[in-house]
Design a protein around this motif. Sequence first.
Motif, PDB file in Angstrom:
ATOM      1  N   ILE A 219       0.860  -1.189   0.000  1.00 45.41           N
ATOM      2  CA  ILE A 219       0.000   0.000   0.000  1.00 45.41           C
ATOM      3  C   ILE A 219       0.893   1.235   0.000  1.00 45.41           C
ATOM      4  O   ILE A 219       1.836   1.327   0.799  1.00 45.41           O
ATOM      5  CB  ILE A 219      -0.928   0.015   1.227  1.00 45.41           C
ATOM      6  CG1 ILE A 219      -1.709  -1.303   1.318  1.00 45.41           C
ATOM      7  CG2 ILE A 219      -1.892   1.200   1.160  1.00 45.41           C
ATOM      8  CD1 ILE A 219      -2.349  -1.542   2.665  1.00 45.41           C
ATOM      9  N   MET A 220       0.602   2.170  -0.893  1.00 45.10           N
ATOM     10  CA  MET A 220       1.445   3.360  -1.029  1.00 45.10           C
ATOM     11  C   MET A 220       1.258   4.286   0.168  1.00 45.10           C
ATOM     12  O   MET A 220       0.133   4.591   0.568  1.00 45.10           O
ATOM     13  CB  MET A 220       1.105   4.092  -2.328  1.00 45.10           C
ATOM     14  CG  MET A 220       2.082   5.201  -2.699  1.00 45.10           C
ATOM     15  SD  MET A 220       1.723   5.902  -4.334  1.00 45.10           S
ATOM     16  CE  MET A 220       2.229   4.543  -5.409  1.00 45.10           C
ATOM     17  N   ASP A 221       2.383   4.744   0.758  1.00 46.74           N
ATOM     18  CA  ASP A 221       2.303   5.634   1.912  1.00 46.74           C
ATOM     19  C   ASP A 221       2.176   7.088   1.467  1.00 46.74           C
ATOM     20  O   ASP A 221       2.048   7.390   0.271  1.00 46.74           O
ATOM     21  CB  ASP A 221       3.505   5.434   2.844  1.00 46.74           C
ATOM     22  CG  ASP A 221       4.831   5.847   2.206  1.00 46.74           C
ATOM     23  OD1 ASP A 221       4.831   6.546   1.166  1.00 46.74           O
ATOM     24  OD2 ASP A 221       5.896   5.478   2.759  1.00 46.74           O
ATOM     25  N   ASP A 222       2.209   8.008   2.431  1.00 42.17           N
ATOM     26  CA  ASP A 222       2.004   9.423   2.122  1.00 42.17           C
ATOM     27  C   ASP A 222       3.182  10.043   1.381  1.00 42.17           C
ATOM     28  O   ASP A 222       3.091  11.179   0.907  1.00 42.17           O
ATOM     29  CB  ASP A 222       1.717  10.212   3.404  1.00 42.17           C
ATOM     30  CG  ASP A 222       2.809  10.051   4.451  1.00 42.17           C
ATOM     31  OD1 ASP A 222       3.499   9.015   4.446  1.00 42.17           O
ATOM     32  OD2 ASP A 222       2.967  10.967   5.283  1.00 42.17           O
ATOM     33  N   THR A 228       4.736  -2.658   2.708  1.00 42.02           N
ATOM     34  CA  THR A 228       4.051  -3.940   2.800  1.00 42.02           C
ATOM     35  C   THR A 228       3.279  -4.084   4.108  1.00 42.02           C
ATOM     36  O   THR A 228       3.603  -3.450   5.118  1.00 42.02           O
ATOM     37  CB  THR A 228       5.062  -5.093   2.693  1.00 42.02           C
ATOM     38  OG1 THR A 228       4.369  -6.336   2.820  1.00 42.02           O
ATOM     39  CG2 THR A 228       6.121  -5.000   3.781  1.00 42.02           C
ATOM     40  N   MET A 229       2.262  -4.941   4.088  1.00 47.15           N
ATOM     41  CA  MET A 229       1.554  -5.286   5.317  1.00 47.15           C
ATOM     42  C   MET A 229       2.337  -6.310   6.137  1.00 47.15           C
ATOM     43  O   MET A 229       2.049  -6.520   7.314  1.00 47.15           O
ATOM     44  CB  MET A 229       0.164  -5.867   5.001  1.00 47.15           C
ATOM     45  CG  MET A 229      -0.833  -4.874   4.426  1.00 47.15           C
ATOM     46  SD  MET A 229      -2.497  -5.595   4.209  1.00 47.15           S
ATOM     47  CE  MET A 229      -3.089  -5.641   5.914  1.00 47.15           C
ATOM     48  N   LEU A 237       0.595  -6.872   9.541  1.00 44.62           N
ATOM     49  CA  LEU A 237       0.045  -5.778  10.340  1.00 44.62           C
ATOM     50  C   LEU A 237      -1.394  -5.511   9.911  1.00 44.62           C
ATOM     51  O   LEU A 237      -1.653  -5.137   8.765  1.00 44.62           O
ATOM     52  CB  LEU A 237       0.888  -4.511  10.154  1.00 44.62           C
ATOM     53  CG  LEU A 237       0.399  -3.256  10.890  1.00 44.62           C
ATOM     54  CD1 LEU A 237       0.404  -3.476  12.401  1.00 44.62           C
ATOM     55  CD2 LEU A 237       1.263  -2.044  10.521  1.00 44.62           C
ATOM     56  N   ASP A 238      -2.342  -5.718  10.831  1.00 45.79           N
ATOM     57  CA  ASP A 238      -3.741  -5.426  10.543  1.00 45.79           C
ATOM     58  C   ASP A 238      -4.463  -5.090  11.843  1.00 45.79           C
ATOM     59  O   ASP A 238      -3.824  -4.867  12.881  1.00 45.79           O
ATOM     60  CB  ASP A 238      -4.414  -6.580   9.794  1.00 45.79           C
ATOM     61  CG  ASP A 238      -4.472  -7.882  10.593  1.00 45.79           C
ATOM     62  OD1 ASP A 238      -4.209  -7.853  11.818  1.00 45.79           O
ATOM     63  OD2 ASP A 238      -4.794  -8.932   9.999  1.00 45.79           O
ATOM     64  N   SER A 239      -5.784  -5.060  11.800  1.00 50.57           N
ATOM     65  CA  SER A 239      -6.570  -4.610  12.954  1.00 50.57           C
ATOM     66  C   SER A 239      -6.405  -5.484  14.191  1.00 50.57           C
ATOM     67  O   SER A 239      -6.761  -5.069  15.296  1.00 50.57           O
ATOM     68  CB  SER A 239      -8.062  -4.550  12.585  1.00 50.57           C
ATOM     69  OG  SER A 239      -8.300  -3.547  11.629  1.00 50.57           O
ATOM     70  N   ARG A 251       3.467   3.444   9.518  1.00 47.83           N
ATOM     71  CA  ARG A 251       3.876   2.748   8.298  1.00 47.83           C
ATOM     72  C   ARG A 251       3.337   3.417   7.039  1.00 47.83           C
ATOM     73  O   ARG A 251       4.045   3.524   6.032  1.00 47.83           O
ATOM     74  CB  ARG A 251       3.425   1.285   8.356  1.00 47.83           C
ATOM     75  CG  ARG A 251       3.943   0.444   7.194  1.00 47.83           C
ATOM     76  CD  ARG A 251       3.692  -1.045   7.403  1.00 47.83           C
ATOM     77  NE  ARG A 251       4.361  -1.566   8.592  1.00 47.83           N
ATOM     78  CZ  ARG A 251       4.427  -2.867   8.892  1.00 47.83           C
ATOM     79  NH1 ARG A 251       3.872  -3.769   8.084  1.00 47.83           N
ATOM     80  NH2 ARG A 251       5.038  -3.264   9.997  1.00 47.83           N
ATOM     81  N   TRP A 252       2.085   3.862   7.068  1.00 46.70           N
ATOM     82  CA  TRP A 252       1.468   4.381   5.840  1.00 46.70           C
ATOM     83  C   TRP A 252       1.105   5.864   5.901  1.00 46.70           C
ATOM     84  O   TRP A 252       0.544   6.400   4.955  1.00 46.70           O
ATOM     85  CB  TRP A 252       0.226   3.559   5.496  1.00 46.70           C
ATOM     86  CG  TRP A 252       0.546   2.159   5.093  1.00 46.70           C
ATOM     87  CD1 TRP A 252       1.186   1.756   3.958  1.00 46.70           C
ATOM     88  CD2 TRP A 252       0.253   0.962   5.827  1.00 46.70           C
ATOM     89  NE1 TRP A 252       1.307   0.388   3.932  1.00 46.70           N
ATOM     90  CE2 TRP A 252       0.739  -0.135   5.075  1.00 46.70           C
ATOM     91  CE3 TRP A 252      -0.382   0.703   7.043  1.00 46.70           C
ATOM     92  CZ2 TRP A 252       0.613  -1.450   5.501  1.00 46.70           C
ATOM     93  CZ3 TRP A 252      -0.500  -0.607   7.475  1.00 46.70           C
ATOM     94  CH2 TRP A 252      -0.009  -1.669   6.712  1.00 46.70           C
TER      95      TRP A 252
END
Length: 317
Positions: A219-222, A228-229, A237-239, A251-252
């Motif tokens: 997922i592209m960060d700022d 990567t997750m 990395l998730d909920s 991370r993002w």
Amino acid sequence: MNTKIKNESGVVLIICLAVLLMLSLIGIASITTSNNDMQIADNEMKATGAFYAAESGLEQAASAIITSYENEGVPPSPLPADTTSEFNYTYGYSVTDDGPAQNAQLNSGAYKGLYGLVKSFTINSVGIDNSNIAGVELEMQIQDALIPIFQFAVFYEYDLEIAPGPDMTLGGRVHTNGDMYLQAGSNLYIDSYLTAAGNIYHGTKPGSGSGTATRDVWIMDDNGVYQTMKNADGTFLDSRDDDWVNESLARWGGRVEDGNHGITPLYMPVVVDGPATDLIDRADGNPDSYENVAGLKFIDGQAYYNTGGDTWVDVTT
């Protein structure tokens, strides 16, 4: 030698009267102070009540505008205005249209990063107590935005599962009003915001019947860099992570958020009546068609420019 004892009873009487006078003055001062304190407290209570009455007017006007946009996609007509008296207070409010809507990018809230047609209103509300002791005037600006749904690569109302086999890139924003499940047989790349009103999980949705894949989800960060997750230890990395909110922000950079971050369901205006495909169908007898608000359209290889109203000019060259 004889000593005469003087009668000083008159002096004692004067002293007693003086003391009594002083005590009376102190008592009167205390009563006056007490009355003043009670009056001040009463005035403060009335001022507080007037404030809440005026605030109630703001909330009623704002609610009417928001409800109209949610149900109709337009502001209420006429704009809200009313005067109400209850519980010994009177409040009145009115709404001013601040001018034409402007196309703008939203910089905060659940819709940040999206473009919308933003329209502003100013609400004025006055609250007074019915004895006219206290009055409060409040002002609030409210903005409503109509956001085209086509800015999303994926917009889903319920639980969303994305599990491609080969490499896949989603070039736009992804949102669901439920939970989101992500996994990939090869690599999944997401170039924009990833949001869910529920939770974001790596893996398959329980009971979906899908197999489990362990390749990377990027997922592209700022800063425009894919992150990567997958963690260094091979987990994702998730909920379910104990420090999910802070870890995901680090991370993002705020581009991956769910209900734990404060994301709420997004209610996107689609069509007044009928299927969502009305948006891209021809305008004939179809009030939801985007052709109705277009300035330039292409039909059968011909270009037409709208010069106002229903007048179209062929500008094909």
